[in-house]
Design a protein around this motif. Structure first.
Motif, PDB file in Angstrom:
ATOM      1  N   TYR A  76       0.727  -1.138   0.021  1.00  0.00           N
ATOM      2  CA  TYR A  76       0.050   0.278   0.120  1.00  0.00           C
ATOM      3  C   TYR A  76       0.870   1.293   0.033  1.00  0.00           C
ATOM      4  CZ  TYR A  76      -3.195  -3.429   1.320  1.00  0.00           C
ATOM      5  OH  TYR A  76      -4.344  -4.468   1.515  1.00  0.00           O
ATOM      6  N   CYS A  99      -2.499   7.606  -1.312  1.00  0.00           N
ATOM      7  CA  CYS A  99      -3.383   8.036  -2.121  1.00  0.00           C
ATOM      8  C   CYS A  99      -2.852   8.988  -3.079  1.00  0.00           C
ATOM      9  CB  CYS A  99      -4.582   8.163  -1.734  1.00  0.00           C
ATOM     10  SG  CYS A  99      -5.880   8.661  -3.143  1.00  0.00           S
ATOM     11  N   THR A 134      -4.549  11.115  -5.088  1.00  0.00           N
ATOM     12  CA  THR A 134      -5.682  12.091  -5.243  1.00  0.00           C
ATOM     13  C   THR A 134      -5.777  12.984  -3.943  1.00  0.00           C
ATOM     14  OG1 THR A 134      -6.825  10.666  -6.601  1.00  0.00           O
ATOM     15  CG2 THR A 134      -7.925  12.411  -5.475  1.00  0.00           C
ATOM     16  N   CYS A 149     -12.327  11.120   0.000  1.00  0.00           N
ATOM     17  CA  CYS A 149     -11.524  11.237  -1.193  1.00  0.00           C
ATOM     18  C   CYS A 149     -12.342   9.929  -1.970  1.00  0.00           C
ATOM     19  CB  CYS A 149     -10.213  10.851  -0.936  1.00  0.00           C
ATOM     20  SG  CYS A 149      -9.248  10.510  -2.542  1.00  0.00           S
ATOM     21  N   ALA A 176     -11.173   8.450  -4.702  1.00  0.00           N
ATOM     22  CA  ALA A 176     -10.346   7.391  -5.083  1.00  0.00           C
ATOM     23  C   ALA A 176     -10.165   6.402  -3.992  1.00  0.00           C
ATOM     24  CB  ALA A 176      -8.983   8.229  -5.600  1.00  0.00           C
ATOM     25  N   CYS A 177      -9.668   6.812  -2.772  1.00  0.00           N
ATOM     26  CA  CYS A 177      -9.337   5.679  -1.661  1.00  0.00           C
ATOM     27  C   CYS A 177     -10.572   5.240  -0.613  1.00  0.00           C
ATOM     28  CB  CYS A 177      -8.158   6.161  -0.910  1.00  0.00           C
ATOM     29  SG  CYS A 177      -8.403   7.529  -0.155  1.00  0.00           S
ATOM     30  N   GLN A 220      -4.988   5.644   1.623  1.00  0.00           N
ATOM     31  CA  GLN A 220      -3.786   4.736   0.934  1.00  0.00           C
ATOM     32  C   GLN A 220      -4.662   3.859  -0.176  1.00  0.00           C
ATOM     33  OE1 GLN A 220      -0.861   2.674   3.510  1.00  0.00           O
ATOM     34  NE2 GLN A 220      -1.758   3.764   5.022  1.00  0.00           N
ATOM     35  N   THR A 221      -3.909   3.676  -1.163  1.00  0.00           N
ATOM     36  CA  THR A 221      -4.278   2.665  -2.261  1.00  0.00           C
ATOM     37  C   THR A 221      -3.396   1.494  -2.260  1.00  0.00           C
ATOM     38  OG1 THR A 221      -3.323   4.176  -3.952  1.00  0.00           O
ATOM     39  CG2 THR A 221      -5.686   4.465  -3.496  1.00  0.00           C
ATOM     40  N   SER A 277      -0.711  -0.472  -3.928  1.00  0.00           N
ATOM     41  CA  SER A 277       0.210  -0.133  -5.146  1.00  0.00           C
ATOM     42  C   SER A 277       0.836  -1.364  -5.640  1.00  0.00           C
ATOM     43  CB  SER A 277       1.633   0.517  -4.267  1.00  0.00           C
ATOM     44  OG  SER A 277       2.008  -0.214  -3.303  1.00  0.00           O
TER      45      SER A 277
END
Length: 376
Positions: free
Chosen positions: A159, A162, A164, A188, A190-191, A196-197, A199
């Motif tokens: 992870y 993020c 964004t 957000c 995006a996440c 966190q997103t 990776s």
């Protein structure tokens, strides 16, 4: 469709305090929670509507703008004011701590939790299983092992912050209005507010880097549990991504029927059939206990529906309370398939004075016996 007045949605007055507004929302959230109303779209919409109303009324700035302009306030109200309404993830993200206690401490159907530095501190969703227990296991307590399939962070999932929201879990939007610049903050997209997103995803993992894995969970069942009771095994539910905390395992108790004993709270009931001669002459019978058997003396002249109490032979209560009693209900068996010799014998006894009913004051009726048994 025009939005309803948030005060009307939560059922509070415009002068309601912050605590009153919170209590009203919690009541609505529990009533229409998707876990209590699976597949009910109407309940889901009311659940969202209550969350949108609470988002406005729980924020002093938003509440003041609503009181002045209504739903047409410049800049809207974030999740509660835009046309699309709040998503379920938004609700669990923002308000999961308010009604989570009523559902075992965790969010259902997704991730929940409070907001911390760098985005949300999220919690994995809870798991619910049903566990059947025998009467003996309920009386003595038991050690069980339950096999569950749960989400765990995949080995190799990585992870990162993020891109964004830069790890904050929030995005800020500035909108120009006739009153000046208006700034709004929202989760957000995006996440989902985590900050966190993923990776790098482990092989076979989902978009959160989680995989399904079968695990065996040891559980200690305390003595005295009841049908429908729910045990909360903390931290044994689905894991959460990005360093979040796991949900809980909720174990719902079911009781297996016993062939000879019926449960009534901490008390047990047993129906004992005896013959007419045994009822008249007296005898000794054996009755089943949770463990083993006990001998019970039947006095001469015992009537049908007579109840004997064996104190302390019922079930223990939780936390050391109890135990209950075993209630033996005597039923005199009337024969239905007699030989000619047996019928002739009974015909001779039919007119015998000893076989004529002669109830006395000590022969209490059914309702008097029940009231006396339970101390009324």
């Amino acid at each position: 469709m025009s939005k309803r007045d948030p005060y009307e949605v939560l059922g509070v007055a415009r002068t309601a305090s912050a605590d009153e507004i919170k209590k009203a929302y919690r009541k609505q959230a529990i009533k229409f929670h998707p876990d209590k109303n699976p597949g009910d779209k109407a309940a889901e919409e009311k659940f969202k509507e209550a969350a949108e109303a609470y988002e406005i009324l729980s924020d002093p700035e938003k509440k003041a703008r609503y009181d002045r302009f209504g739903h047409q306030a410049p800049g809207g109200f974030g999740g509660g004011g835009h046309a699309g309404g709040m998503s379920m993830d938004d609700i669990f993200s923002h308000f999961g701590d308010i009604f989570g206690e009523a559902f075992g401490g965790g969010a259902f159907g997704g991730f929940g939790g409070g907001r911390g530095r760098g985005g949300r501190v999220i919690k994995g969703s809870n798991l619910r299983v049903r566990l059947k227990l025998t009467l003996e296991e309920i009386a003595l307590g038991a050690e069980k092992k339950i096999k569950v399939t749960k989400l765990v962070r995949g080995k190799g999932s990585e992870y990162g912050a993020c891109g964004t929201c830069k790890g904050t879990g929030q995005v800020t939007r500035v909108q120009s209005t006739f009153l000046g610049a208006m700034q709004t903050v929202s989760t957000c997209p995006a996440c989902g507010g985590i900050g966190q997103t993923v990776s790098k995803r482990a092989p076979g993992s989902d978009e959160h880097g989680l995989v399904r894995e079968e695990v065996v969970v040891p559980i200690r069942i305390p003595a005295g549990v009841e049908e429908g009771m729910q045990l909360n095994i903390s931290g044994m539910g689905n894991e959460a991504p990005a360093g979040g905390v796991p949900g809980d395992l909720l174990v719902v108790i079911e009781e297996e029927a016993h062939p000879d004993l019926k449960r009534d709270g901490l008390h047990l009931h047993h129906e004992a059939f005896i013959s007419m001669p045994d009822a008249a002459l007296g005898t000794t019978i054996e009755v089943p206990l949770v463990q083993g058997r006990a001998k019970v003396k039947i006095e001469p002249g015992t009537q049908s529906n007579h109840t004997l109490r064996l104190r302390g032979k019922g079930l223990p209560g939780l936390n050391g309370h109890g135990p209950g009693d075993l209630l033996v209900h005597v039923a005199v068996w009337t024969p239905t398939d007699l030989t000619k010799a047996e019928r002739d014998t009974l015909e001779k006894l039919r007119q015998s004075p000893g076989f004529q009913p002669r109830p006395t004051a000590k022969d209490k009726g059914f309702f008097e016996r029940v009231r006396e048994m339970f101390g009324h």
